[in-house]
Write an enzyme that holds these catalytic residues in place. Structure first.
Site, PDB file in Angstrom:
ATOM      1  N   CYS A  58      14.367  42.201  71.716  1.00 23.02           N
ATOM      2  CA  CYS A  58      13.839  42.904  72.890  1.00 23.02           C
ATOM      3  C   CYS A  58      12.312  42.849  72.812  1.00 23.02           C
ATOM      4  O   CYS A  58      11.725  43.358  71.851  1.00 23.02           O
ATOM      5  CB  CYS A  58      14.315  44.359  72.925  1.00 23.02           C
TER       6      CYS A  58
ATOM      7  N   HIS B 118       2.236  62.334  73.940  1.00 16.53           N
ATOM      8  CA  HIS B 118       1.293  62.117  72.836  1.00 16.53           C
ATOM      9  C   HIS B 118       0.550  63.416  72.537  1.00 16.53           C
ATOM     10  O   HIS B 118       0.287  63.751  71.384  1.00 16.53           O
ATOM     11  CB  HIS B 118       0.255  61.046  73.196  1.00 16.53           C
TER      12      HIS B 118
HETATM   13  N1  MSP Z   1       3.028  52.757  67.565  1.00 20.49           N
HETATM   14  C1  MSP Z   1       4.268  53.387  67.359  1.00 20.49           C
HETATM   15  C2  MSP Z   1       4.183  54.379  66.221  1.00 20.49           C
HETATM   16  C3  MSP Z   1       3.751  53.802  64.919  1.00 20.49           C
HETATM   17  S1  MSP Z   1       3.596  55.025  63.715  1.00 20.49           S
HETATM   18  C4  MSP Z   1       3.426  54.210  62.287  1.00 20.49           C
HETATM   19  C5  MSP Z   1       4.688  54.138  68.622  1.00 20.49           C
HETATM   20  N2  MSP Z   1       3.720  54.444  69.494  1.00 20.49           N
HETATM   21  S2  MSP Z   1       3.957  55.259  70.860  1.00 20.49           S
HETATM   22  O1  MSP Z   1       2.695  55.212  71.546  1.00 20.49           O
HETATM   23  O2  MSP Z   1       5.078  54.768  71.560  1.00 20.49           O
HETATM   24  O3  MSP Z   1       4.151  56.722  70.457  1.00 20.49           O
HETATM   25  C6  MSP Z   1       5.419  57.279  70.254  1.00 20.49           C
HETATM   26  C7  MSP Z   1       5.224  58.744  69.962  1.00 20.49           C
HETATM   27  O4  MSP Z   1       4.495  59.379  71.034  1.00 20.49           O
HETATM   28  C8  MSP Z   1       6.486  59.556  69.846  1.00 20.49           C
HETATM   29  O5  MSP Z   1       7.112  59.431  68.589  1.00 20.49           O
HETATM   30  C9  MSP Z   1       5.936  60.947  70.105  1.00 20.49           C
HETATM   31  O6  MSP Z   1       5.205  61.391  69.021  1.00 20.49           O
HETATM   32  C10 MSP Z   1       4.998  60.677  71.258  1.00 20.49           C
HETATM   33  N3  MSP Z   1       5.700  60.680  72.532  1.00 20.49           N
HETATM   34  C11 MSP Z   1       5.653  59.702  73.485  1.00 20.49           C
HETATM   35  N4  MSP Z   1       6.388  60.105  74.555  1.00 20.49           N
HETATM   36  C12 MSP Z   1       6.918  61.317  74.323  1.00 20.49           C
HETATM   37  C13 MSP Z   1       7.672  62.237  75.091  1.00 20.49           C
HETATM   38  N5  MSP Z   1       8.060  61.995  76.316  1.00 20.49           N
HETATM   39  N6  MSP Z   1       7.959  63.429  74.515  1.00 20.49           N
HETATM   40  C14 MSP Z   1       7.541  63.769  73.274  1.00 20.49           C
HETATM   41  N7  MSP Z   1       6.820  62.926  72.533  1.00 20.49           N
HETATM   42  C15 MSP Z   1       6.584  61.670  72.979  1.00 20.49           C
HETATM   43  O7  MSP Z   1       5.868  54.441  68.742  1.00 20.49           O
END
Ligand code: MSP
Length: 645
Positions: free
Chosen positions: A129, A24
């Site tokens: 899922c 994040h």
């Molecule tokens: N809530 C949804 C997004 C909705 S947007 C309209 C979601 N949330 S999430 O908390 O899972 O966040 C995913 C995002 O967090 C990824 O797309 C990326 O931006 C970031 N990342 C989470 N883990 C990551 C890594 N290990 N590496 C890089 N970025 C990552 O999906």
């Protein structure tokens, strides 16, 4: 290239079912870098981040914590909101999908698409899922399992509302083909196009309230809430006060989203189609990056390798951490995080290349000119003829081009090339030799001026990634950067024009920008004290999940009594949110009456066992050696039943 259009940058809104981690932090830091870069160009910018708070994933996480969804989402959302300023991330708005204004926009758009006939009611049976909160097609599964969660999806049949995505498939294909950098880097555009080669299935956009209540009610059927992606994606427009807000008018069509590859499909397919169906112009670019692994493995709670951005900041310094992330990951590809790699870059790029350049140049300015910026005679300058001006111009140009197309790592590579050249020029021009002869005084002035000017340019270029260091450098170059300056002291245009250092300026005393990090040798076995034979060996390691399976609770002892004929045992009645009887082998160390009222720790989910005729429903924890037994307790008083983590 520079086109003066306003710049609107968004991160995904993060699910509040996990604490913020390195992944994040990366996305949000690069969004901040992009936003600071555009501010340097004098372009109006708007930077949005926030949290995604509806859906069953969240409800389940809240239940695990024994909290209501509302209390739970408030707490975790706050962790994200509070973390970003600590990482010097200057977002303009933090949106939450539980904000009433956002919810109203979602309802409005759902109604509009429904009225236009693009949402219909139908029966559906599919493989669902729960982790992803979505249905999967057989084709998408890997060995019959969800590729993200490695679990078999469940077959669910229910009546639901569907969004006619198929109607817009051809339009989306043409849009992507006509705007080749709509989705970038190219590999992700190709991935979306490959997906679009197969017929698009309509998207199930509702969840019956019988299964899920924590969501936005469909405006046309109050027995359903909307699917979480339909709610979440709309944050990008609701945050701009769609439809009538000034911000919406200024920023929307310029929107640039940053996401990682995990959520390419919702952003590359659902979202443009939703916008099209709602009659809203589509965004300008979707910028997709890869995944951070930690020590070569996927970050996961059970592996215990989830990297905490605040810990890293506290140990290595904020700018070093930000720089590492931006430089190490080739935007679009996966990257590996390790503390060794971080230390390596701090020592090589920051302490050595940049730090040394800065201290060498400022030290020479102090030594040869008492810290006063010298004149640079144009005649002599030609004679000295270092390629620095051309190098700096090139660095600024490449930096700008790459930042524009989100090639952050390449932009900073260009800056470090310039730094490398400057270090070489110092050795080539050998100012210490020039300083030996009076006759080469003018050359010395020209050379030192050039290096100071090069540093000025570098200090501006590092600003988006390392705002604090940039300001520190600028102050040490004699620029009067105000205490709470909200933005760079130099705009990009001033970096592109050579000659910003004013001769005669007095430089303050110099400083070290980045101290080297000494890598400690591992403790040698000889230095460690010999193991105590009375202390048992540590058992083989177990996974985080295995440990988490033991449910430890705080319990208050209500009653304690001896068990006839059992010398060592006491029968305890404890309160751990509910009453339990427990048998504990502490009779030789504790009197029953001393125990009543004490708080202890109990393994609450051990299979009940009969001990000397008494059923024991849990186990009390105590430290035990040959002579002594001491029960484990908690500091202060806790509510009976509170879990230990
Ligand atoms: N809530 C949804 C997004 C909705 S947007 C309209 C979601 N949330 S999430 O908390 O899972 O966040 C995913 C995002 O967090 C990824 O797309 C990326 O931006 C970031 N990342 C989470 N883990 C990551 C890594 N290990 N590496 C890089 N970025 C990552 O999906």
């Amino acid at each position: 290239m520079a086109d003066g259009r306003p710049f609107y940058i968004t991160t995904p809104i993060y699910y509040v079912n996990a604490r913020p981690h390195l992944g994040h932090a990366y996305t949000t830091i690069v969004a901040d870098v992009a936003s600071r870069f555009h501010a340097m160009k004098g372009i109006p910018t708007f930077f949005l981040t926030g949290t995604d708070e509806h859906g069953d994933k969240i409800v389940r996480a809240a239940q695990k914590e024994n909290l209501s969804p509302r209390a739970y989402v408030d707490a975790i959302s706050r962790q994200f909101r509070d973390l970003w300023p600590e990482l010097n991330i200057g977002y303009d708005r933090f949106i939450r999908t539980t904000d009433p204004a956002h919810m109203a926009v979602v309802e409005k758009i759902l109604q509009r698409i429904y009225d236009a006939g693009d949402i219909y009611y139908g029966e559906y049976e599919g493989l669902y899922c729960f982790g992803c909160e979505r249905f999967y097609t057989e084709r998408e599964l890997v060995d019959g399992k969800c590729p993200d969660h490695q679990t078999e999806p469940e077959t669910i049949r229910e009546s639901n509302y569907f969004f006619k995505m198929s109607r817009y498939q051809d339009w989306l294909i043409s849009h992507i083909q006509e705007n080749p950098d709509f989705i970038r880097p190219e590999r992700y555009k190709n991935e979306v196009l490959a997906f679009l080669r197969e017929p698009l299935e309509d998207l199930c956009i509702s969840r019956p309230k019988s299964r899920l209540e924590w969501g936005i009610t469909l405006p046309f059927d109050d027995k359903y809430v909307t699917y979480v992606w339909f709610d979440a994606l709309l944050n990008y427009v609701s945050a701009l006060d769609y439809p009538d807000g000034e911000r919406y008018r200024t920023f929307w069509p310029q929107a640039q989203h940053i996401v990682a590859k995990d959520i390419l499909k919702p952003h590359g397919i659902y979202w443009p189609i939703m916008l099209k169906a709602a009659g809203i112009p589509v965004y300008r670019h979707l910028n997709v990056h890869g995944y951070w692994n930690v020590d070569e493995s996927k970050m996961s709670k059970s592996l215990g390798n989830v990297a905490d951005p605040l810990d890293l900041k506290n140990v290595y310094g904020l700018d070093a951490f930000r720089y590492f992330l931006v430089r190490e990951m080739a935007f679009g590809l996966d990257a590996n995080f390790s503390e060794a790699a971080l230390v390596g870059r701090i020592n090589a790029d920051l302490a050595n290349d940049l730090g040394n350049l800065f201290s060498r140049v400022t030290a020479m300015a102090h030594k040869y000119f008492k810290g006063v910026v010298p004149e640079c005679d144009p005649e002599i300058d030609r004679e000295v003829n270092l390629g620095l001006v051309t190098d700096a111009e090139k660095a600024v140009r490449v930096f700008e081009e790459e930042m524009e197309r989100f090639g952050f790592h390449k932009a900073y590579n260009a800056v470090w090339e310039l730094i490398g050249r400057m270090n070489k020029y110092i050795d080539m021009s050998a100012p210490w030799e020039l300083a030996k002869k009076k006759s080469s005084r003018r050359q010395l002035e020209a050379v030192i001026y050039k290096f100071l000017e090069g540093l000025r340019i570098v200090s501006g270029l590092i600003y988006p990634a390392m705002p604090e260091t940039a300001v520190s450098m600028q102050r040490h170059l004699g620029f009067d950067v105000p205490e709470n300056a909200d933005g760079p002291y130099f705009d990009l245009a001033s970096l592109a024009s050579w000659g910003g250092m004013a001769p005669g300026t007095q430089l303050p005393k110099s400083t070290t920008l980045f101290p080297r990090i000494e890598v400690k040798e591992k403790e040698t076995p000889e230095e460690a004290p010999p193991p105590d034979p009375d202390i048992p060996e540590i058992k083989p390691e177990i996974s985080f999940d295995a440990f988490g399976a033991v449910d430890l609770r705080v319990a208050t002892i209500i009653k304690a009594e001896a068990i006839p004929r059992a010398k060592k045992l006491l029968k305890l009645e404890v309160d751990l949110g509910r009453r339990r009887t427990i048998v504990a082998g502490i009779a030789q160390h504790y009197d029953p009456e001393d125990l009543v009222g004490k708080q202890v720790i109990v393994a609450a989910n051990l299979k009940p066992a009969k001990i000397m005729g008494t059923l024991s429903n849990g186990m009390l924890l105590a430290a035990v050696d040959k002579k002594k037994t001491a029960i484990a307790t908690v500091e202060g008083e806790m509510k009976p039943g509170t879990p230990l983590r």
